[in-house]
Design a protein around this motif. Structure first.
Motif, PDB file in Angstrom:
ATOM      1  N   GLU A   1      -5.464  -0.417  -3.901  1.00 40.69           N
ATOM      2  CA  GLU A   1      -4.485  -1.439  -3.517  1.00 40.69           C
ATOM      3  C   GLU A   1      -5.032  -2.821  -3.832  1.00 40.69           C
ATOM      4  O   GLU A   1      -6.180  -3.148  -3.575  1.00 40.69           O
ATOM      5  CB  GLU A   1      -4.191  -1.320  -2.012  1.00 40.69           C
TER       6      GLU A   1
ATOM      7  N   GLN B   1       7.001   3.101   2.503  1.00 41.01           N
ATOM      8  CA  GLN B   1       6.471   3.778   3.690  1.00 41.01           C
ATOM      9  C   GLN B   1       7.594   4.591   4.324  1.00 41.01           C
ATOM     10  O   GLN B   1       8.673   4.064   4.622  1.00 41.01           O
ATOM     11  CB  GLN B   1       5.931   2.764   4.695  1.00 41.01           C
TER      12      GLN B   1
ATOM     13  N   GLU C   1       1.132   3.237   3.820  1.00 39.56           N
ATOM     14  CA  GLU C   1       1.968   2.943   2.658  1.00 39.56           C
ATOM     15  C   GLU C   1       1.599   3.878   1.513  1.00 39.56           C
ATOM     16  O   GLU C   1       0.437   4.236   1.337  1.00 39.56           O
ATOM     17  CB  GLU C   1       1.771   1.486   2.222  1.00 39.56           C
ATOM     18  N   GLU C   2       2.577   4.261   0.746  1.00 40.17           N
ATOM     19  CA  GLU C   2       2.367   5.082  -0.437  1.00 40.17           C
ATOM     20  C   GLU C   2       2.909   4.342  -1.651  1.00 40.17           C
ATOM     21  O   GLU C   2       3.618   3.348  -1.523  1.00 40.17           O
ATOM     22  CB  GLU C   2       3.090   6.423  -0.295  1.00 40.17           C
ATOM     23  N   SER C   3       2.558   4.866  -2.829  1.00 39.39           N
ATOM     24  CA  SER C   3       3.093   4.260  -4.039  1.00 39.39           C
ATOM     25  C   SER C   3       3.379   5.342  -5.067  1.00 39.39           C
ATOM     26  O   SER C   3       2.832   6.440  -5.010  1.00 39.39           O
ATOM     27  CB  SER C   3       2.132   3.211  -4.606  1.00 39.39           C
TER      28      SER C   3
ATOM     29  N   MET D   1       6.066   0.546  -3.917  1.00 38.96           N
ATOM     30  CA  MET D   1       5.234   0.682  -2.728  1.00 38.96           C
ATOM     31  C   MET D   1       6.169   0.848  -1.533  1.00 38.96           C
ATOM     32  O   MET D   1       7.059   0.006  -1.324  1.00 38.96           O
ATOM     33  CB  MET D   1       4.342  -0.546  -2.536  1.00 38.96           C
TER      34      MET D   1
ATOM     35  N   HIS E   1       8.363  -1.771   0.309  1.00 34.18           N
ATOM     36  CA  HIS E   1       7.634  -3.027   0.450  1.00 34.18           C
ATOM     37  C   HIS E   1       7.644  -3.858  -0.832  1.00 34.18           C
ATOM     38  O   HIS E   1       7.675  -5.094  -0.783  1.00 34.18           O
ATOM     39  CB  HIS E   1       6.187  -2.751   0.871  1.00 34.18           C
TER      40      HIS E   1
END
Length: 740
Positions: free
Chosen positions: A8, A80, A87-89, A78, A141
């Motif tokens: 990140e 969640q 958070e993931e992407s 990005m 996000h």
């Protein structure tokens, strides 16, 4: 969900972030190359059917990976999931890629459910249906877009919930046109995305303004539906109906680029004519199109009104209802009233034959029922002869073998004669002759006109006379094809398998009956209809309102969408074009809303004479080419005027490609094209030649729409010039909008 992404770096400077993304791109390309090698290594030479099928799948997978290697993805999101702590992407690309060891996604296919997080215009509480019992909810996000060229990340664009500017879209809109339609997976907008992912087994009508991307979205929808079907045990093909073969060539590269092969792309008439039992000769439809467009000022005359009435009658739902009623009567009266009597002891009662025809075989077309009835009778005759022979042998002990054979032959001949006389009453139908005969009956024409509300009672004789004239020498018109095909289905059935889904482009040019017959090619109402009422340019065909499709064409509820934003042309071009179309009372949804992309104000310049006009056009062409614009269209109203323009330019040393309805391929460059063939296409620049009031009369709906179509083909530049007074359509006019 565990998705692959670099460390990140939300707070990193732009240059540092760009470097990290470049490293991630190189790592991804290495993984793709490894995946290609592994996939190709799985292909084993074999003639076994299963092995061949699997090998084909491996070849396709390797091809998709190869296509995506230099541009594997275009975005990163990005997000969640509600209820999760972290958070993931995910990276989004044309084709998906998974890590074979961990089964984690490296790239998410743009058609996958989670990719909706990128395409939807929401950022909070985005609902995603992943096929589970309940949809999942996410907060997004950040959406990050990448400009990747020559294997390098050249730029990164971000959008958030507060700054939702689609930089990549704006970059793409600034690009010059190509000679083929391109995919837009990077820049699909939220309203377009909902159309693409709509339910597949319900009919859909999409009203899309000029430049809204109707054709492109239609093909992306097909790609999405193919993706949905890929893991199913059985695959059905897809069908695309385009307005002409020229357009088929123009869109030919989109689907392969999206990883969809084997799609049938054809025109409406070619599809239906391929299903007819005999070859049917049609009058040249393009000549009729040209005649109507060239003589738009004569459309109110009795001659043209009769032709319009006769055309619209044959393609109306009233014609379908009439044929249904006729077929009901035909089926009820098809069988002879009597029993089949071979002799005193062997007969088939009429009630038995009636039950077979109307109940046992009711799901077959009529001629197939006839075939089965005759086969049943032939079996009965054979069994009856054997029964008679057994009984006869017991009674004719003293007869010689020769006499017995003679008697048997006589009885067999008697049975065959009786059977032939009976089956002769089961008529074989010539569909074309039957159709023509129906249209020769004044009572039928009167019924059609009353039921459809098309035409006046005083026009009956004139309509019949017109139909008799055009149907001489076994020649039919384009408007007859739907009815001929419909009767063919009723009598003989179809010669094709069902398609999984059917896409119809430029549907505003097809009447309700012409759409309705296409349901024979799909299950349920799996048809997506794309069109624009503002571009319905033919007085004798098509629809004025989409409600004509809603009332009687489709059985179930219809999904309806509007695409009102125009992405093709600059705001200045669309504002000028909208001034033209506002001279008509069209639904609000048919007026385009241009996106925020500015350019040069269209040049509308009247000059002294024709010679000066061509000198000006020559200067414009030279300047456009110097600025890098190669695909330039010089537009006139009809074919004859286009030929004159092309000849005049060539006389001045300017080489042009004159487009006609017989041209199967589009090569780009400088071309001269009639308006009706330009419909659905786009060019860097459009030069509109001598748009006079005679050509584009504000009082004639067709003329207004033609001018609008011509103007909205331009992406970046629109130039209008001529030596005669221009049409008043360029003057501003505001009309009251109606609802769709």
């Amino acid at each position: 969900m565990s998705l692959s992404h670099p460390p990140e770096e939300n707070q990193l400077p732009y240059d540092a972030e760009l470097e990290l993304e470049q490293e991630h791109l190189q790592d991804t390309k290495t993984k793709i190359e490894t995946a290609i090698d592994i996939t190709l290594g799985r292909i084993k030479p074999s003639e076994d059917f299963t092995d061949v099928t699997v090998n084909t799948m491996f070849h396709e997978e390797a091809e998709h990976l190869t296509r995506s290697k230099d541009y594997p993805y275009f975005a990163r999101i990005m997000f969640q999931e509600h209820g999760q702590k972290f958070e993931e992407s995910a990276y989004i690309g044309r084709f998906g890629l998974f890590d074979r060891a961990s089964y984690t996604p490296i790239i998410i296919d743009w058609r996958a459910p989670i990719a909706n997080l990128y395409y939807e215009d929401q950022f909070k509480d985005v609902e995603i249906d992943t096929g589970g019992k309940q949809p999942l909810h996410f907060d997004v996000h950040k959406k990050r877009q990448f400009e990747i060229k020559n294997g390098r990340v050249e730029a990164i664009y971000d959008s958030t919930g507060t700054v939702n500017t689609n930089h990549l879209l704006m970059e793409r809109l600034q690009e010059k046109s190509d000679i083929r339609l391109k995919d837009i997976v990077e820049t699909i907008q939220a309203d377009q995305n909902r159309v693409i992912r709509a339910e597949s087994h319900r009919a859909m009508i999409v009203q899309g303004v000029a430049g809204s991307g109707k054709t492109t979205i239609a093909l992306h929808r097909l790609s999405f539906l193919a993706y949905q079907q890929k893991n199913k045990s059985s695959h059905q093909p897809f069908l695309v109906i385009a307005p002409n073969r020229f357009m088929i060539d123009y869109i030919s590269e989109v689907l392969p680029h999206l990883g969809v092969d084997g799609v049938v792309q054809t025109t409406w008439e070619d599809l239906l004519l391929s299903q007819l039992p005999t070859k049917v000769k049609l009058k040249n439809m393009q000549q009729k199109n040209q005649r109507f467009l060239e003589n738009s000022h004569l459309l109110t005359t009795e001659e043209y009104q009769v032709e319009i009435v006769s055309s619209r009658l044959r393609t109306s739902l009233a014609m379908q209802l009439f044929l249904d009623k006729y077929m009901d009567h035909y089926v009820e009266t098809y069988l002879p009233e009597n029993d089949l009597v071979l002799d005193s002891k062997h007969k088939i009662p009429h009630a038995t034959i009636h039950k077979q025809f109307h109940e046992d075989y009711q799901h077959y077309p009529i001629m197939r029922r006839r075939e089965k009835i005759i086969q049943s009778m032939q079996r009965f005759a054979k069994e009856s002869l054997a029964s008679w022979e057994t009984a006869w042998e017991k009674r004719s002990i003293r007869m010689s073998a020769t006499e017995q054979l003679k008697k048997k032959a006589e009885m067999q001949a008697q049975y065959e004669k009786i059977l032939a006389m009976y089956t002769a009453k089961l008529k074989i139908v010539d569909v074309v002759k039957l159709y023509k005969k129906l249209l020769e009956n004044p009572r039928n024409i009167k019924w059609l006109m009353k039921e459809s509300g098309i035409g006046q009672p005083s026009q009956v004789d004139a309509v019949i006379g017109y139909l008799e004239n055009i149907h001489e020498d076994s020649v039919l018109e384009w408007e007859d094809v739907a009815a001929i095909f419909y009767l063919t289905v009723k009598f003989n059935g179809t010669k094709t398998t069902k398609y999984h889904h059917l896409i119809i482009d430029e549907a505003q040019d097809l009447a309700p009956f012409q759409i309705s017959v296409l349901k024979e090619f799909v299950n349920q109402d799996a048809i997506s209809v794309f069109g624009d009422l503002s571009q319905s340019i033919y007085a004798y065909r098509g629809v004025k309102s989409w409600e004509e499709y809603e009332n009687g064409v489709f059985a179930a509820s219809i999904q309806k969408f509007q695409l009102q934003k125009s992405y093709r042309s600059t705001m200045e071009i669309m504002d000028t074009a909208n001034q033209v179309i506002r001279h008509l009372q069209l639904p609000r949804e048919a007026v385009a809303e241009p996106v925020l992309r500015h350019g040069d104000v269209p040049v509308i310049q009247q000059i002294a004479d024709e010679l000066t006009m061509y000198l000006m056009i020559s200067d414009w062409i030279e300047k456009l080419r110097k600025d890098g614009y190669q695909n330039i269209a010089i537009v006139e109203k009809n074919q004859a005027l286009c030929a004159h323009v092309a000849k005049s330019l060539r006389a001045r040393g300017i080489s042009t490609d004159l487009i006609t309805d017989r041209q199967p391929h589009y090569q780009g460059g400088l071309l001269v094209i009639p308006v009706y063939l330009a419909k659905g296409m786009e060019f860097d620049a459009v030069i509109l030649v001598n748009p006079t009031a005679k050509k584009y009369n504000p009082a004639i709906e067709t003329d207004v729409k033609l001018l609008y179509v011509a103007m909205t083909r331009a992406l970046h530049h629109l130039m209008i010039t001529g030596w005669e007074p221009f049409t008043p359509l360029f003057e501003k006019k505001h009309t009251t909008s109606q609802n769709m």
